[in-house]
Design an enzyme around this catalytic site. Structure first.
Site, PDB file in Angstrom:
ATOM      1  N   ASP A 281       3.154  -4.511   8.123  1.00  0.00           N
ATOM      2  CA  ASP A 281       1.870  -3.838   7.930  1.00  0.00           C
ATOM      3  C   ASP A 281       0.784  -4.896   8.102  1.00  0.00           C
ATOM      4  OD1 ASP A 281      -0.500  -2.821   6.946  1.00  0.00           O
ATOM      5  OD2 ASP A 281       0.352  -2.031   5.090  1.00  0.00           O
TER       6      ASP A 281
ATOM      7  N   CYS B  14      -4.791   2.251  -3.663  1.00  0.00           N
ATOM      8  CA  CYS B  14      -3.560   2.823  -3.100  1.00  0.00           C
ATOM      9  C   CYS B  14      -2.373   1.886  -3.328  1.00  0.00           C
ATOM     10  CB  CYS B  14      -3.720   3.135  -1.608  1.00  0.00           C
ATOM     11  SG  CYS B  14      -4.866   4.481  -1.279  1.00  0.00           S
TER      12      CYS B  14
ATOM     13  N   HIS C 177       0.864  -1.179   0.000  1.00  0.00           N
ATOM     14  CA  HIS C 177       0.000   0.000   0.000  1.00  0.00           C
ATOM     15  C   HIS C 177       0.903   1.233   0.000  1.00  0.00           C
ATOM     16  CE1 HIS C 177      -2.809   2.976   1.741  1.00  0.00           C
ATOM     17  NE2 HIS C 177      -3.799   2.160   1.430  1.00  0.00           N
TER      18      HIS C 177
ATOM     19  N   GLN D 112      -4.487  -5.397   7.028  1.00  0.00           N
ATOM     20  CA  GLN D 112      -5.436  -6.361   6.475  1.00  0.00           C
ATOM     21  C   GLN D 112      -5.437  -7.670   7.247  1.00  0.00           C
ATOM     22  OE1 GLN D 112      -7.660  -5.555   4.193  1.00  0.00           O
ATOM     23  NE2 GLN D 112      -6.797  -3.510   3.981  1.00  0.00           N
TER      24      GLN D 112
ATOM     25  N   LYS E 240     -10.495  -1.284  10.058  1.00  0.00           N
ATOM     26  CA  LYS E 240     -10.606  -2.482   9.231  1.00  0.00           C
ATOM     27  C   LYS E 240     -10.937  -3.706  10.081  1.00  0.00           C
ATOM     28  CE  LYS E 240      -7.191  -0.486   6.093  1.00  0.00           C
ATOM     29  NZ  LYS E 240      -8.131   0.011   5.085  1.00  0.00           N
TER      30      LYS E 240
END
Length: 406
Positions: free
Chosen positions: A201, A364, A124, A204, A227
């Site tokens: 990261d 993104c 991203h 998700q 999220k």
């Protein structure tokens, strides 16, 4: 253990509405998930019962708010299997957490000209741009792990790119665009063996997978609450205490200090060293409530349910003429697809008229889209409250839209 979809859906008020005369089918969860009553109630209780600033007040509301805020930190630390609640730094989200790390690494003098930062093609923008900015400031070089045609990372190339000049490795756990699940434990171990600091990261991953920071072995893990069924504007950065203690503070202001004089400022200890100013108190409390909600359902149960949905969607969509699916077959969370001769924006607009909410565009991830020679995709992304009937509604809506667009 089977998921009771009716009971789960009853906990999400926003789902029970119509769009253009049709029941809402919400499949934009990778962008932001809906909120269960437990989270909504936690937010409301804070504002209705204990709204006050925290840590320095002596009155009842201030003490109650402080207690609730720090209890949330302890809940989240337990959820992540952190060794110390002080390793949990509240942020506004994944982007904020990554920028925090990139900034303090730059301030800490870790990078020198010729050193390298390693990221991947799947990232991203929030895990690309902060590192580009850091490289521009320090003279370090940005290296990128390529991906295969199926959207999986080239692990051989990754190991080749790791050198003694690699000081930072930052990569996503699950691709927000393609749903690719990276073998992060193995990648972290390889990067650590090369002497690099590692950031994951987990934006998700948070709503789909169990996060055990001790088992992972990374130095930093960043994620966003919205999220994972929590409010927007709240997230966290987990970092190893020894690493965070050794790095300088980022933002200056209240709370991150012990003592201020015009001659010198003494900085506070973790976690407050990185939490300047009044925090998102309600958000932290609601984030803990969201984690407790997921824990009550069970991440394994959620994962099994979502896997069935995404496989059903992949099977249904791939049967339609001209559809190309992106990402490997064992994708998680998100299913991206393109249709020959059909613009993703046009498709998304048409199926919205049928009550189906998906995301269109580059997500993104413009470098990833460029790698595949496309401007964007249509992305359906799944959550615990989605059903097989909604997957079928998506496939039907895409099929109808195609008959109108061709």
């Amino acid at each position: 253990m089977a998921l009771d979809s009716a009971a789960i859906r009853a906990e999400f008020p926003c789902l029970h509405q119509s769009v253009n005369g049709r029941p809402l089918v919400y499949l934009d969860n990778a962008a932001t998930a809906q909120k269960p009553r437990a989270v909504l109630d936690a937010s409301r209780r804070y504002y209705e019962e204990i709204n006050a600033n925290i840590h320095r007040g002596t009155h009842h509301l201030a003490r109650a708010a402080t207690s609730a805020h720090e209890a949330a930190r302890e809940t989240i630390a337990r959820y992540l299997n952190a060794t110390d609640p002080a390793e949990v730094i509240f942020t506004s989200g994944t982007t904020d957490g990554i920028n925090l790390v990139a900034s303090v690494i730059g301030l800490g003098g870790i990078l020198a000209p010729g050193d390298e930062v390693l990221i991947s093609t799947l990232e991203h923008h929030s895990n690309i741009v902060p590192w580009q900015m850091l490289c521009e400031r320090t003279g370090a070089m940005l290296k990128v792990i390529p991906c295969h045609e199926d959207g999986s990372l080239d692990q051989e190339a990754f190991r080749t790119l790791l050198t003694d000049r690699t000081k930072i490795a930052a990569f996503t756990w699950i691709s927000n665009a393609f749903g690719t699940v990276n073998p992060v434990r193995e990648m972290i171990a390889a990067a650590k063996s090369a002497g690099a600091l590692v950031l994951i990261d987990a934006a998700q991953a948070a709503p789909h997978l169990t996060i055990d920071v001790q088992a992972l072995g990374a130095d930093f893990v960043a994620l966003s609450g919205h999220k994972a069924y929590a409010p927007t504007g709240i997230g966290l950065l987990w970092g190893k205490r020894a690493v965070l203690d050794a790095l300088p503070p980022w933002r200056g202001g209240g709370e991150m200090i012990k003592e201020v004089t015009f001659a010198k400022t003494t900085y506070n200890e973790l976690p407050f060293k990185y939490e300047a100013g009044t925090p998102n108190i309600e958000g932290a409390i609601a984030l803990a409530a969201a984690f407790e909600f997921m824990e009550s359902v069970g991440l394994e149960v959620i994962g099994e349910h979502e896997t069935k949905l995404i496989r059903r969607a992949a099977e249904g969509l791939s049967a339609l003429s001209g559809v190309r699916l992106y990402g490997p077959d064992d994708r998680a969370g998100a299913l991206s697809f393109g249709i020959e001769g059909v613009h993703h924006y046009d498709l998304g607009t048409l199926i919205d008229q049928m009550g189906v909410a998906v995301r269109t565009g580059h997500h993104c991830c413009q470098p990833l889209m460029a790698r595949f020679g496309i401007t964007g995709t249509t992305r359906a992304s799944f959550a615990v409250y989605n059903t097989e009937a909604e997957v079928d509604a998506l496939v039907t809506a895409v099929d109808k839209a195609l008959s109108m667009l061709r």
